[in-house]
Design a protein around this motif. Structure first.
Motif, PDB file in Angstrom:
ATOM      1  N   ALA A 148       0.802  -5.175  19.093  1.00  0.00           N
ATOM      2  CA  ALA A 148       1.915  -4.377  18.574  1.00  0.00           C
ATOM      3  C   ALA A 148       1.609  -3.863  17.165  1.00  0.00           C
ATOM      4  O   ALA A 148       1.932  -2.715  16.824  1.00  0.00           O
ATOM      5  CB  ALA A 148       3.203  -5.197  18.575  1.00  0.00           C
ATOM      6  N   LEU A 149       0.970  -4.691  16.342  1.00  0.00           N
ATOM      7  CA  LEU A 149       0.554  -4.237  15.007  1.00  0.00           C
ATOM      8  C   LEU A 149      -0.475  -3.111  15.115  1.00  0.00           C
ATOM      9  O   LEU A 149      -0.417  -2.127  14.374  1.00  0.00           O
ATOM     10  CB  LEU A 149      -0.034  -5.402  14.210  1.00  0.00           C
ATOM     11  N   ARG A 150      -1.409  -3.269  16.014  1.00  0.00           N
ATOM     12  CA  ARG A 150      -2.432  -2.238  16.211  1.00  0.00           C
ATOM     13  C   ARG A 150      -1.781  -0.901  16.582  1.00  0.00           C
ATOM     14  O   ARG A 150      -2.114   0.150  16.030  1.00  0.00           O
ATOM     15  CB  ARG A 150      -3.397  -2.702  17.311  1.00  0.00           C
ATOM     16  N   LYS A 151      -0.825  -0.944  17.515  1.00  0.00           N
ATOM     17  CA  LYS A 151      -0.147   0.285  17.938  1.00  0.00           C
ATOM     18  C   LYS A 151       0.698   0.867  16.808  1.00  0.00           C
ATOM     19  O   LYS A 151       0.775   2.098  16.652  1.00  0.00           O
ATOM     20  CB  LYS A 151       0.717   0.010  19.169  1.00  0.00           C
ATOM     21  N   THR A 152       1.319  -0.001  16.012  1.00  0.00           N
ATOM     22  CA  THR A 152       2.113   0.474  14.885  1.00  0.00           C
ATOM     23  C   THR A 152       1.226   1.185  13.868  1.00  0.00           C
ATOM     24  O   THR A 152       1.603   2.238  13.329  1.00  0.00           O
ATOM     25  CB  THR A 152       2.859  -0.701  14.228  1.00  0.00           C
ATOM     26  N   PHE A 153       0.046   0.640  13.602  1.00  0.00           N
ATOM     27  CA  PHE A 153      -0.889   1.275  12.668  1.00  0.00           C
ATOM     28  C   PHE A 153      -1.349   2.628  13.195  1.00  0.00           C
ATOM     29  O   PHE A 153      -1.553   3.567  12.418  1.00  0.00           O
ATOM     30  CB  PHE A 153      -2.096   0.364  12.427  1.00  0.00           C
ATOM     31  N   GLN A 154      -1.535   2.743  14.500  1.00  0.00           N
ATOM     32  CA  GLN A 154      -1.977   4.021  15.060  1.00  0.00           C
ATOM     33  C   GLN A 154      -0.838   5.041  15.093  1.00  0.00           C
ATOM     34  O   GLN A 154      -1.045   6.229  14.860  1.00  0.00           O
ATOM     35  CB  GLN A 154      -2.519   3.801  16.475  1.00  0.00           C
ATOM     36  N   THR A 155       0.379   4.565  15.344  1.00  0.00           N
ATOM     37  CA  THR A 155       1.553   5.446  15.427  1.00  0.00           C
ATOM     38  C   THR A 155       2.000   5.927  14.048  1.00  0.00           C
ATOM     39  O   THR A 155       2.348   7.101  13.873  1.00  0.00           O
ATOM     40  CB  THR A 155       2.716   4.695  16.095  1.00  0.00           C
ATOM     41  N   ALA A 156       2.013   5.003  13.084  1.00  0.00           N
ATOM     42  CA  ALA A 156       2.478   5.302  11.724  1.00  0.00           C
ATOM     43  C   ALA A 156       1.425   4.806  10.732  1.00  0.00           C
ATOM     44  O   ALA A 156       1.638   3.821  10.022  1.00  0.00           O
ATOM     45  CB  ALA A 156       3.828   4.649  11.473  1.00  0.00           C
ATOM     46  N   PRO A 157       0.272   5.473  10.691  1.00  0.00           N
ATOM     47  CA  PRO A 157      -0.835   4.968   9.869  1.00  0.00           C
ATOM     48  C   PRO A 157      -0.546   5.090   8.376  1.00  0.00           C
ATOM     49  O   PRO A 157       0.117   6.027   7.923  1.00  0.00           O
ATOM     50  CB  PRO A 157      -2.011   5.858  10.274  1.00  0.00           C
ATOM     51  N   SER A 158      -1.039   4.118   7.622  1.00  0.00           N
ATOM     52  CA  SER A 158      -0.932   4.118   6.164  1.00  0.00           C
ATOM     53  C   SER A 158      -2.093   3.311   5.605  1.00  0.00           C
ATOM     54  O   SER A 158      -2.688   2.484   6.306  1.00  0.00           O
ATOM     55  CB  SER A 158       0.385   3.487   5.696  1.00  0.00           C
ATOM     56  N   GLU A 159      -2.382   3.540   4.333  1.00  0.00           N
ATOM     57  CA  GLU A 159      -3.386   2.728   3.648  1.00  0.00           C
ATOM     58  C   GLU A 159      -2.709   1.446   3.180  1.00  0.00           C
ATOM     59  O   GLU A 159      -2.278   1.330   2.034  1.00  0.00           O
ATOM     60  CB  GLU A 159      -3.982   3.497   2.471  1.00  0.00           C
TER      61      GLU A 159
ATOM     62  N   GLY B  73       0.823  -1.201   0.000  1.00  0.00           N
ATOM     63  CA  GLY B  73       0.000   0.000   0.000  1.00  0.00           C
ATOM     64  C   GLY B  73       0.857   1.251   0.000  1.00  0.00           C
ATOM     65  O   GLY B  73       2.019   1.245  -0.420  1.00  0.00           O
ATOM     66  N   SER B  74       0.298   2.340   0.511  1.00  0.00           N
ATOM     67  CA  SER B  74       1.002   3.619   0.537  1.00  0.00           C
ATOM     68  C   SER B  74       0.479   4.444   1.705  1.00  0.00           C
ATOM     69  O   SER B  74      -0.490   4.077   2.360  1.00  0.00           O
ATOM     70  CB  SER B  74       0.779   4.384  -0.770  1.00  0.00           C
ATOM     71  N   HIS B  75       1.116   5.586   1.953  1.00  0.00           N
ATOM     72  CA  HIS B  75       0.652   6.456   3.033  1.00  0.00           C
ATOM     73  C   HIS B  75      -0.731   7.012   2.718  1.00  0.00           C
ATOM     74  O   HIS B  75      -1.564   7.173   3.614  1.00  0.00           O
ATOM     75  CB  HIS B  75       1.641   7.595   3.256  1.00  0.00           C
ATOM     76  N   GLY B  76      -0.988   7.323   1.454  1.00  0.00           N
ATOM     77  CA  GLY B  76      -2.315   7.739   1.030  1.00  0.00           C
ATOM     78  C   GLY B  76      -2.902   8.843   1.880  1.00  0.00           C
ATOM     79  O   GLY B  76      -2.312   9.924   2.050  1.00  0.00           O
ATOM     80  N   HIS B  77      -4.059   8.572   2.462  1.00  0.00           N
ATOM     81  CA  HIS B  77      -4.788   9.531   3.287  1.00  0.00           C
ATOM     82  C   HIS B  77      -3.938  10.054   4.443  1.00  0.00           C
ATOM     83  O   HIS B  77      -4.170  11.167   4.940  1.00  0.00           O
ATOM     84  CB  HIS B  77      -6.053   8.847   3.829  1.00  0.00           C
ATOM     85  N   PHE B  78      -2.951   9.270   4.862  1.00  0.00           N
ATOM     86  CA  PHE B  78      -2.182   9.592   6.062  1.00  0.00           C
ATOM     87  C   PHE B  78      -0.832  10.232   5.767  1.00  0.00           C
ATOM     88  O   PHE B  78       0.036  10.278   6.637  1.00  0.00           O
ATOM     89  CB  PHE B  78      -1.983   8.319   6.895  1.00  0.00           C
ATOM     90  N   ALA B  79      -0.637  10.698   4.546  1.00  0.00           N
ATOM     91  CA  ALA B  79       0.607  11.385   4.207  1.00  0.00           C
ATOM     92  C   ALA B  79       0.855  12.530   5.189  1.00  0.00           C
ATOM     93  O   ALA B  79      -0.060  13.278   5.530  1.00  0.00           O
ATOM     94  CB  ALA B  79       0.544  11.916   2.778  1.00  0.00           C
ATOM     95  N   ASN B  80       2.059  12.634   5.687  1.00  0.00           N
ATOM     96  CA  ASN B  80       2.475  13.693   6.629  1.00  0.00           C
ATOM     97  C   ASN B  80       1.895  13.514   8.030  1.00  0.00           C
ATOM     98  O   ASN B  80       1.936  14.445   8.841  1.00  0.00           O
ATOM     99  CB  ASN B  80       2.098  15.083   6.091  1.00  0.00           C
ATOM    100  N   CYS B  81       1.343  12.337   8.341  1.00  0.00           N
ATOM    101  CA  CYS B  81       0.784  12.100   9.678  1.00  0.00           C
ATOM    102  C   CYS B  81       1.797  11.478  10.639  1.00  0.00           C
ATOM    103  O   CYS B  81       1.556  11.430  11.847  1.00  0.00           O
ATOM    104  CB  CYS B  81      -0.439  11.184   9.589  1.00  0.00           C
ATOM    105  N   THR B  82       2.923  10.984  10.130  1.00  0.00           N
ATOM    106  CA  THR B  82       3.906  10.297  10.968  1.00  0.00           C
ATOM    107  C   THR B  82       5.184  11.118  11.074  1.00  0.00           C
ATOM    108  O   THR B  82       5.697  11.611  10.062  1.00  0.00           O
ATOM    109  CB  THR B  82       4.235   8.909  10.379  1.00  0.00           C
TER     110      THR B  82
END
Length: 342
Positions: free
Chosen positions: A168-179, A100-109
């Motif tokens: 840990a995956l859940r926290k990673t998705f919240q910390t560094a979200p991407s599509e 995938g890609s950062h998509g909607h979450f670009a510049n969020c991390t």
């Protein structure tokens, strides 16, 4: 689009993973290939800049030991083996890949903050290069690294703190979200594949007390699975040879559209293929993305893959094998086109 596969069962994982990867690599991968298995408390990893054929001939991928594993084939990039996935964490206890890609979450991390924190803990990033590679993170020193390698070490950071892999995956998705959708192994969970899906495609299936995952269920056709289902959006999962368990990630509920626009997307795809011309998967996905409301995360690739699988199985659509210039100089990457049978 990258493509992934995973297996947890009672047979040797490597041959199954390579077959599933080869069945998908023409859908957008084939520029890099990699496989990781877990056996006797150790991660075994092989990867190259190149297609699965090169992975087979230049590494011991086919003979990696273990009945649990993940694999990845990715899109164009820079011609370095170190940019192939999966990525192993610096502590060698976690291996991770994503599509995938950062998509909607670009510049969020805040990539710089995570890079500094992990670097101070002794983490080494083999994908780091001393020049900028956009759209990947560009650090304060002008270097770039693959964002998925950073995520692999964020995942290992949470896991080392005591979280099981799903948490840990859940926290990673919240910390560094991407599509994205992602797959992972951990030496602390030796018989298990862990995965997460936000909106990018991920399918699961079962056969003979073994569970399978793949970006496209076209990977399952040659495996003769008993049944196949989509992994729910915004969830994590763990699977072993005996069971599969899903957990929702409610954090992303507001970004998901509960009603999947099957009818409208099918109409558009029917029209696009009606002229009998071969089409790339990317063009088909792009055509149906507007079916989702503004501000919602599209699941266009998931829907397009399932539309095409149904068409292939009913012989209304055929696969056309082609090739494209690859990231590795002088190589060609497999390219699969879809054509309606008129």
């Amino acid at each position: 689009m990258c493509n992934m596969a995973a297996y947890a069962g009672r047979e040797a994982a490597a041959p199954i993973l390579l077959r599933m990867l080869e069945a998908q690599e023409g859908l957008g991968g084939g520029h890099y290939s990699g496989i990781a298995t877990l056996h006797e408390g150790k991660i075994h990893l092989a990867k190259v800049c190149g297609a699965c054929s090169r992975l087979r001939t230049e590494t011991a991928a086919l003979h990696l030991p273990g009945c649990v594993g993940i694999a990845h084939s990715r899109t164009p990039g820079i011609p370095l083996n170190s940019w192939a996935q999966p990525f192993q964490s610096s502590d060698a206890k976690v291996v991770y890949c994503a599509n995938g890609s950062h998509g909607h979450f670009a510049n969020c991390t805040d990539f710089q903050a995570w890079y500094d924190l992990l670097l101070n803990q002794g983490v080494v990033f083999p994908s780091e290069v001393d020049y900028a590679v956009k759209p990947y993170p560009v650090l304060a020193n002008g270097h770039s690294l693959h964002s998925t390698e950073l995520s692999a070490n964020i995942l290992a950071y949470y896991h080392a703190a005591g979280d099981d892999m799903r948490l840990a995956l859940r926290k990673t998705f919240q910390t560094a979200p991407s599509e994205i959708a992602s797959l992972a192994l951990s030496t602390n969970e030796p018989q298990q594949v862990s995965a997460a899906r936000l909106n990018q495609p991920l399918m699961w299936g079962e056969k003979n007390h073994s569970f399978y995952l793949a970006t496209s269920a076209l990977a399952f056709v040659g495996e003769n699975l008993h049944w196949v289902n989509p992994v729910p959006a915004a969830c994590t999962l763990s699977m072993s040879a005996d069971t599969i368990t899903f957990s929702p990630m409610e954090y992303f509920d507001d970004l998901l559209e509960p009603a999947i626009p099957h009818a409208e997307a099918t109409r558009i795809l029917d029209q696009l293929l009606a002229d009998g011309q071969p089409r790339r998967i990317g063009a088909l996905c792009d055509a149906i993305k507007p079916c989702w409301p503004q501000g919602k995360l599209p699941q266009a690739a998931m829907l397009a893959y399932e539309y095409l699988r149904e068409g292939v199985l009913t012989r209304k659509i055929r696969l056309v094998a082609s090739a494209a210039p690859a990231t590795r100089p002088g190589d060609e990457a497999p390219l699969t086109l879809f054509q309606k049978n008129l």
